[in-house]
Design an enzyme around this catalytic site. Structure first.
Site, short mmCIF file in Angstrom:
data_model
loop_
_atom_site.label_atom_id
_atom_site.label_comp_id
_atom_site.label_asym_id
_atom_site.label_seq_id
_atom_site.Cartn_x
_atom_site.Cartn_y
_atom_site.Cartn_z
N SER A 212 -53.63 -3.32 -29.66
CA SER A 212 -54.17 -4.31 -28.89
C SER A 212 -55.65 -4.72 -29.12
O SER A 212 -55.94 -4.83 -30.28
CB SER A 212 -53.98 -4.35 -27.33
OG SER A 212 -54.26 -5.22 -26.60
N ASP A 307 -45.04 -11.60 -28.52
CA ASP A 307 -45.91 -10.33 -28.10
C ASP A 307 -46.27 -11.13 -26.35
O ASP A 307 -46.67 -11.76 -25.93
CB ASP A 307 -47.48 -10.41 -28.61
CG ASP A 307 -48.32 -9.19 -28.35
OD1 ASP A 307 -48.54 -9.41 -27.03
OD2 ASP A 307 -48.67 -8.39 -29.08
N HIS A 374 -45.42 -5.19 -26.36
CA HIS A 374 -47.06 -5.25 -26.79
C HIS A 374 -47.29 -3.71 -27.18
O HIS A 374 -47.15 -2.88 -26.14
CB HIS A 374 -47.73 -5.76 -25.71
CG HIS A 374 -49.49 -5.91 -26.13
ND1 HIS A 374 -49.98 -6.64 -27.05
CD2 HIS A 374 -50.44 -5.20 -25.35
CE1 HIS A 374 -51.15 -6.46 -27.11
NE2 HIS A 374 -51.50 -5.68 -26.10
#
Length: 435
Positions: A212, A307, A374
Site C-alpha cells: 500500500s 484493488d 488489497h
C-alpha cells in the site's frame, strides 16, 4: 484505551478484512488447531514438530519492537517526535545471509488536521505502536506459508511519517500550538544505517518490499536500497498494492491527484523527485507511474486489477457519490451493477495501460490478478494458501519466488472479473478508513 479494548478493535478489523470466504477458512483452521491441541494433551508429551508443517498448523511468529537507536538525535522522528521503529526476525539455515525488508503501509495525511489525528495512532507515533507484531505472509517463518523466504532475516519497518518515508522538512512545523515533524526521508536513512550495522551490509541477497503506502515507498526507495548494498550480488524490490492510479473518479474529478498535491506540499516531497517535470503538479510526481520511470533495480509489481482500497478512495472517494449508488459495490464486488462493472473494467484497463511500459522491461516481473483485495503479500490466506488466488496455477508467493530466483520470466496478467474462480475477494461490512 485499555489494552483489551485495543486488541478487540484489532481483532474486529482483522476479521472484517478477511471477508466471508476468509473468515470461514479461518474458523476451520481454529477448529483444527483446537482439536490438535486437545489430542496432544490426551496423548501425553508431544513429539517434535515436522520441519515443514502443513498450512495453518503454526501460529505466526510474534516479533518484539525495536526503537531506532539515536534516531531522535539525528532528527529522524515520527510525526509526534518519537523515534521510529522496526521488528527484526533473524534468519536461520541457508537463509541466514539473506535479508527481506518490508515497509509498512497505512495511507497518508494531507493536512495538519489529519496529521494531528494520525499523531495519536501507531501511524504517527511509536508510543502508540504494539510492542509485538505478527509476521505473516511474506514475513512468515513457516515454509508452508512462505516457501522461498521463510528462513531469511526479515524486518518490518513501521510507518509513522504520513508521506511514504519521503517527507523532508528541515524544522519542526508549528500549527495552532501543535508541533509536527515531517521527516520520512530521515527515518528511512536512520533505519537503513542501523540495519546495515546489524548485518544487512553483508547480505548475499536482499529484497525490499512494501504494501500500500509502503508499496509506494518501495518505488521511491528501491534504487536507494540498491545503492546501499554495492557488495550484494542480488538486490530486488517488490511493491504490493502500491500502484496508485492518477485517474478520474466517478464524478469526473482527479481526487487522488488533489490528495497527493496536499501531501506533497505539506511535507515538501517535490525535491525528492528531481526527475519530475517542472510543469507537473507536485502530486503527479508522487504517483508510481512517474516514480517508476527512473528505477533501474529489478522490480516486481503485485497488484489486484480491482484493488479494493483504490475502488473506495480513488475511483469512488468521499464526495463523488452523493446518492450512495456505489455504497454496496465499493465494499462487495458481487453487488456491483452491470454499469458499475463497466466502470471497474475501465479502471482495470487504466492500470494495464499504466504498467505496460514496465511490462517491457526484461528484469521486471508482475502478477496482476482479477481479485477484489488489497495487500496480498501480508495476508496469509492470499499470499500462499489453499484459498489464495492463482494465475496459471501459481500463487502470488510462487510467482514472486520464480521471478526473484530467475526460475522463469513472470509477467502474469489475469483475465477480467469474474473469470478467475480462485480469487480471494474481500467483503467489507464498512469501508476502509482513509486518513
Amino acid at each position: 484505551m485499555p489494552a483489551i479494548s485495543t486488541h478487540h478493535l484489532q481483532l474486529r478489523l482483522w476479521w472484517r478484512r478477511l471477508g466471508r470466504r476468509g473468515a470461514a477458512f479461518a474458523l476451520a483452521l481454529l477448529a483444527a488447531a483446537l482439536v490438535l491441541t486437545l489430542s496432544r494433551y490426551a496423548a501425553g508429551p508431544a513429539a517434535s514438530p515436522p520441519a515443514s508443517p502443513s498450512y495453518g498448523h503454526r501460529l505466526p511468529a510474534l516479533v518484539d519492537i525495536t526503537l531506532v537507536y539515536g534516531a531522535t538525535d539525528k532528527g529522524a522522528v515520527c510525526l509526534d517526535g518519537t523515534p521510529p521503529a522496526y521488528h527484526f526476525l533473524p534468519g536461520f539455515g541457508d537463509g541466514s545471509h539473506n535479508w527481506l525488508l518490508h515497509l509498512e503501509g497505512g495511507s497518508w495525511c494531507r493536512s495538519f488536521e489529519s496529521c494531528a489525528r494520525r499523531k495519536k495512532t501507531n501511524l504517527g507515533s511509536s508510543a502508540h505502536m504494539d510492542t509485538r507484531a505478527e509476521f505473516v505472509g511474506i514475513l512468515s517463518d513457516d515454509q508452508s506459508q512462505n516457501p522461498d523466504f521463510y528462513n531469511w532475516n526479515k524486518v518490518k519497518i513501521r510507518y509513522c511519517d504520513g508521506a511514504s518515508f519521503s517527507g523532508h522538512v528541515q524544522d519542526e512545523v508549528k500549527k495552532n500550538g501543535t508541533g509536527f515533524f515531517f521527516r520520512g526521508q530521515r527515518i528511512w536513512e536512520a533505519v537503513m544505517a542501523e540495519l546495515l550495522s546489524k548485518g544487512l551490509a553483508r547480505a548475499k541477497q536482499a529484497f525490499l518490499t512494501g504494501c500500500s503506502a509502503g508499496g509506494l515507498s518501495t518505488y521511491i526507495h528501491c534504487d536507494d536500497f540498491r545503492a546501499l548494498l554495492p557488495n550484494t550480488p542480488t538486490v530486488k524490490c517488490l511493491t504490493d498494492g502500491g500502484f496508485f492510479l492518477d485517474v478520474e473518479d466517478i464524478s469526473g474529478r482527479r481526487y487522488m491527484r488533489g490528495f497527493y498535491n496536499d501531501v506533497a506540499r505539506l511535507q515538501d516531497v517535490r525535491k525528492r523527485f528531481p526527475h519530475c517535470s517542472s510543469d507537473m503538479e507536485p502530486g503527479q510526481c508522487f504517483f508510481p507511474q512517474e516514480v517508476a520511470k527512473s528505477i533501474t533495480t529489478p522490480m516486481f509489481i503485485l497488484n489486484p486489477a480491482y484493488d479494493v482500497w483504490q475502488v473506495e478512495h480513488v475511483l469512488s472517494p468521499e464526495g463523488s457519490d452523493p446518492q450512495n449508488l456505489w455504497q454496496n459495490c465499493r465494499t462487495d464486488i458481487t453487488k456491483c451493477s452491470s454499469k458499475q462493472l463497466d466502470v471497474l473494467q475501465g479502471f482495470r484497463k487504466a492500470l494495464l495501460d499504466a504498467i505496460n511500459e514496465f511490462k517491457k522491461r526484461r528484469n521486471w516481473g508482475m502478477f496482476i490478478d482479477s481479485c477484489f483485495i488489497h495487500c496480498q503479500s501480508m495476508n496469509a490466506l492470499a499470499w500462499h494458501s489453499p484459498s489464495a488466488a492463482r494465475i496459471n496455477n501459481k500463487t502470488a508467493a510462487e510467482a514472486v519466488g520464480d521471478w526473484f530466483f530467475d526460475r522463469r520470466e513472470v509477467k502474469e496478467i489475469d483475465c477480467e472479473y469474474p473469470c478467475n474462480p480462485t480469487c480471494y475477494n474481500v467483503v467489507l461490512d464498512q469501508p476502509y478508513k482513509e486518513d
